[in-house]
Motif scaffolding. Structure first.
Motif, PDB file in Angstrom:
ATOM      1  N   LEU A  53       0.865  -1.168   0.000  1.00 48.73           N
ATOM      2  CA  LEU A  53       0.000   0.000   0.000  1.00 48.73           C
ATOM      3  C   LEU A  53       0.905   1.222   0.000  1.00 48.73           C
ATOM      4  N   VAL A  54       0.826   2.034  -1.060  1.00 46.85           N
ATOM      5  CA  VAL A  54       1.548   3.302  -1.099  1.00 46.85           C
ATOM      6  C   VAL A  54       0.603   4.320  -0.465  1.00 46.85           C
ATOM      7  N   MET A  55       0.938   4.721   0.756  1.00 46.17           N
ATOM      8  CA  MET A  55       0.056   5.594   1.529  1.00 46.17           C
ATOM      9  C   MET A  55       0.168   7.059   1.109  1.00 46.17           C
ATOM     10  N   ALA A  56       1.352   7.463   0.711  1.00 44.20           N
ATOM     11  CA  ALA A  56       1.591   8.839   0.266  1.00 44.20           C
ATOM     12  C   ALA A  56       2.931   8.880  -0.441  1.00 44.20           C
ATOM     13  N   ALA A  57       3.131   9.902  -1.244  1.00 47.38           N
ATOM     14  CA  ALA A  57       4.419  10.106  -1.918  1.00 47.38           C
ATOM     15  C   ALA A  57       4.547  11.585  -2.240  1.00 47.38           C
ATOM     16  N   GLY A  58       5.786  12.034  -2.364  1.00 47.88           N
ATOM     17  CA  GLY A  58       6.000  13.439  -2.653  1.00 47.88           C
ATOM     18  C   GLY A  58       7.345  13.695  -3.303  1.00 47.88           C
ATOM     19  N   LEU A  59       7.542  14.927  -3.706  1.00 44.53           N
ATOM     20  CA  LEU A  59       8.739  15.323  -4.431  1.00 44.53           C
ATOM     21  C   LEU A  59       9.226  16.661  -3.880  1.00 44.53           C
ATOM     22  N   GLU A  60      10.546  16.767  -3.697  1.00 42.69           N
ATOM     23  CA  GLU A  60      11.161  18.011  -3.256  1.00 42.69           C
ATOM     24  C   GLU A  60      12.286  18.360  -4.225  1.00 42.69           C
ATOM     25  N   VAL A  61      12.236  19.551  -4.804  1.00 40.09           N
ATOM     26  CA  VAL A  61      13.313  20.015  -5.676  1.00 40.09           C
ATOM     27  C   VAL A  61      14.386  20.645  -4.788  1.00 40.09           C
ATOM     28  N   LEU A  62      15.602  20.096  -4.857  1.00 35.80           N
ATOM     29  CA  LEU A  62      16.717  20.565  -4.036  1.00 35.80           C
ATOM     30  C   LEU A  62      17.568  21.599  -4.765  1.00 35.80           C
ATOM     31  N   THR A  63      17.748  21.397  -6.076  1.00 36.49           N
ATOM     32  CA  THR A  63      18.466  22.344  -6.945  1.00 36.49           C
ATOM     33  C   THR A  63      17.568  22.607  -8.139  1.00 36.49           C
ATOM     34  N   ALA A  64      17.341  23.867  -8.439  1.00 35.99           N
ATOM     35  CA  ALA A  64      16.432  24.234  -9.529  1.00 35.99           C
ATOM     36  C   ALA A  64      16.838  23.577 -10.847  1.00 35.99           C
ATOM     37  N   SER A  65      15.839  23.161 -11.595  1.00 36.37           N
ATOM     38  CA  SER A  65      16.048  22.533 -12.894  1.00 36.37           C
ATOM     39  C   SER A  65      16.208  23.585 -13.982  1.00 36.37           C
ATOM     40  N   ALA A  94       9.683  22.815 -11.840  1.00 39.69           N
ATOM     41  CA  ALA A  94      10.916  22.414 -11.167  1.00 39.69           C
ATOM     42  C   ALA A  94      12.029  23.443 -11.301  1.00 39.69           C
ATOM     43  N   THR A  95      11.699  24.645 -11.777  1.00 38.24           N
ATOM     44  CA  THR A  95      12.726  25.669 -11.950  1.00 38.24           C
ATOM     45  C   THR A  95      12.975  26.458 -10.662  1.00 38.24           C
ATOM     46  N   GLY A  96      12.325  26.081  -9.590  1.00 38.15           N
ATOM     47  CA  GLY A  96      12.562  26.641  -8.269  1.00 38.15           C
ATOM     48  C   GLY A  96      12.677  25.511  -7.276  1.00 38.15           C
ATOM     49  N   THR A  97      13.130  25.797  -6.068  1.00 34.37           N
ATOM     50  CA  THR A  97      13.295  24.744  -5.073  1.00 34.37           C
ATOM     51  C   THR A  97      12.083  24.688  -4.146  1.00 34.37           C
ATOM     52  N   GLY A  98      11.934  23.559  -3.470  1.00 37.36           N
ATOM     53  CA  GLY A  98      10.865  23.390  -2.493  1.00 37.36           C
ATOM     54  C   GLY A  98      10.092  22.113  -2.707  1.00 37.36           C
ATOM     55  N   HIS A  99       9.142  21.877  -1.796  1.00 37.57           N
ATOM     56  CA  HIS A  99       8.280  20.694  -1.877  1.00 37.57           C
ATOM     57  C   HIS A  99       7.148  20.943  -2.857  1.00 37.57           C
ATOM     58  N   ALA A 100       6.923  19.987  -3.723  1.00 33.25           N
ATOM     59  CA  ALA A 100       5.822  20.085  -4.681  1.00 33.25           C
ATOM     60  C   ALA A 100       4.509  19.833  -3.947  1.00 33.25           C
ATOM     61  N   PRO A 101       3.484  20.614  -4.224  1.00 33.54           N
ATOM     62  CA  PRO A 101       2.183  20.355  -3.608  1.00 33.54           C
ATOM     63  C   PRO A 101       1.560  19.088  -4.198  1.00 33.54           C
ATOM     64  N   MET A 102       0.745  18.438  -3.393  1.00 35.95           N
ATOM     65  CA  MET A 102       0.037  17.260  -3.875  1.00 35.95           C
ATOM     66  C   MET A 102      -0.942  17.665  -4.971  1.00 35.95           C
ATOM     67  N   ASP A 103      -1.136  16.783  -5.931  1.00 33.44           N
ATOM     68  CA  ASP A 103      -2.110  16.994  -6.997  1.00 33.44           C
ATOM     69  C   ASP A 103      -3.497  17.107  -6.363  1.00 33.44           C
ATOM     70  N   ALA A 104      -4.193  18.188  -6.598  1.00 31.04           N
ATOM     71  CA  ALA A 104      -5.481  18.449  -5.945  1.00 31.04           C
ATOM     72  C   ALA A 104      -6.511  17.352  -6.206  1.00 31.04           C
ATOM     73  N   THR A 105      -6.488  16.757  -7.386  1.00 30.87           N
ATOM     74  CA  THR A 105      -7.490  15.729  -7.700  1.00 30.87           C
ATOM     75  C   THR A 105      -7.142  14.380  -7.094  1.00 30.87           C
ATOM     76  N   PHE A 133      16.679  16.470  -7.214  1.00 31.58           N
ATOM     77  CA  PHE A 133      15.418  16.353  -6.502  1.00 31.58           C
ATOM     78  C   PHE A 133      15.399  15.084  -5.657  1.00 31.58           C
ATOM     79  N   ARG A 134      14.466  15.091  -4.702  1.00 36.32           N
ATOM     80  CA  ARG A 134      14.288  13.961  -3.789  1.00 36.32           C
ATOM     81  C   ARG A 134      12.843  13.502  -3.881  1.00 36.32           C
ATOM     82  N   VAL A 135      12.665  12.179  -3.937  1.00 39.46           N
ATOM     83  CA  VAL A 135      11.335  11.586  -3.919  1.00 39.46           C
ATOM     84  C   VAL A 135      11.213  10.760  -2.647  1.00 39.46           C
ATOM     85  N   TRP A 136      10.073  10.871  -1.982  1.00 44.11           N
ATOM     86  CA  TRP A 136       9.823  10.093  -0.775  1.00 44.11           C
ATOM     87  C   TRP A 136       8.476   9.388  -0.903  1.00 44.11           C
TER      88      TRP A 136
END
Length: 151
Positions: A53-65, A94-105, A133-136
């Motif tokens: 069961l994949v309960m959640a997943a996310g992406l964080e850009v560490l260095t801008a693309s 991905a041209t800025g750093t930070g955590h990507a928001p979850m897809d609203a849908t 980037f980092r994926v968790w």
């Protein structure tokens, strides 16, 4: 479109032995300067064992693309029972750093992965020659303890 396997050692053969059935966090970091993915490339980031069961997943850009690069985060394989390349993140700039928001849908999306698969980043917009980037993901083993016909 190319596929880049950045999942590391281990594969999708099983869950870590933690002394019980508990959710656990996995993560992986990728520096695209090692392989310069083009728009439309798939970057396999996290191995997911069968019956997970994949309960959640996310992406964080560490260095801008590079300019115009966007990322989707999801499951691009069809063996998981779901084919949703943007299940958790959709068209993140991905041209800025930070955590990507979850897809609203799909913000509450939890997926049962029936057979081994991977959580993937799908690149779009342009070739990425600069990003990191980092994926968790939070996973849980849901395989049966005693799957016999006498239960």
């Amino acid at each position: 479109m190319a596929t880049h396997d950045k999942t590391g050692k281990g594969g999708t053969t099983g869950h870590p032995s933690t002394g019980g059935r508990r959710p656990y966090l996995v993560e992986n970091t990728s520096d695209v300067t090692d392989y310069d993915p083009a728009a439309g490339d798939i970057i396999q980031m996290i191995d997911v064992p069968a019956e997970t069961l994949v309960m959640a997943a996310g992406l964080e850009v560490l260095t801008a693309s590079s300019s115009s690069v966007t990322f989707d985060l999801g499951i691009t394989g069809s063996t998981a029972g779901h084919h949703d390349p943007d299940a958790w993140v959709d068209a993140y700039d991905a041209t800025g750093t930070g955590h990507a928001p979850m897809d609203a849908t799909d913000a509450a999306a939890m997926f049962v992965v029936k057979t081994a698969d991977t959580i993937d980043v799908l690149t779009a917009g342009a070739q990425d020659t600069a990003g990191k980037f980092r994926v968790w993901a939070v996973l849980c083993d849901i395989s049966g303890v005693d799957e016999t016909d006498h239960n």
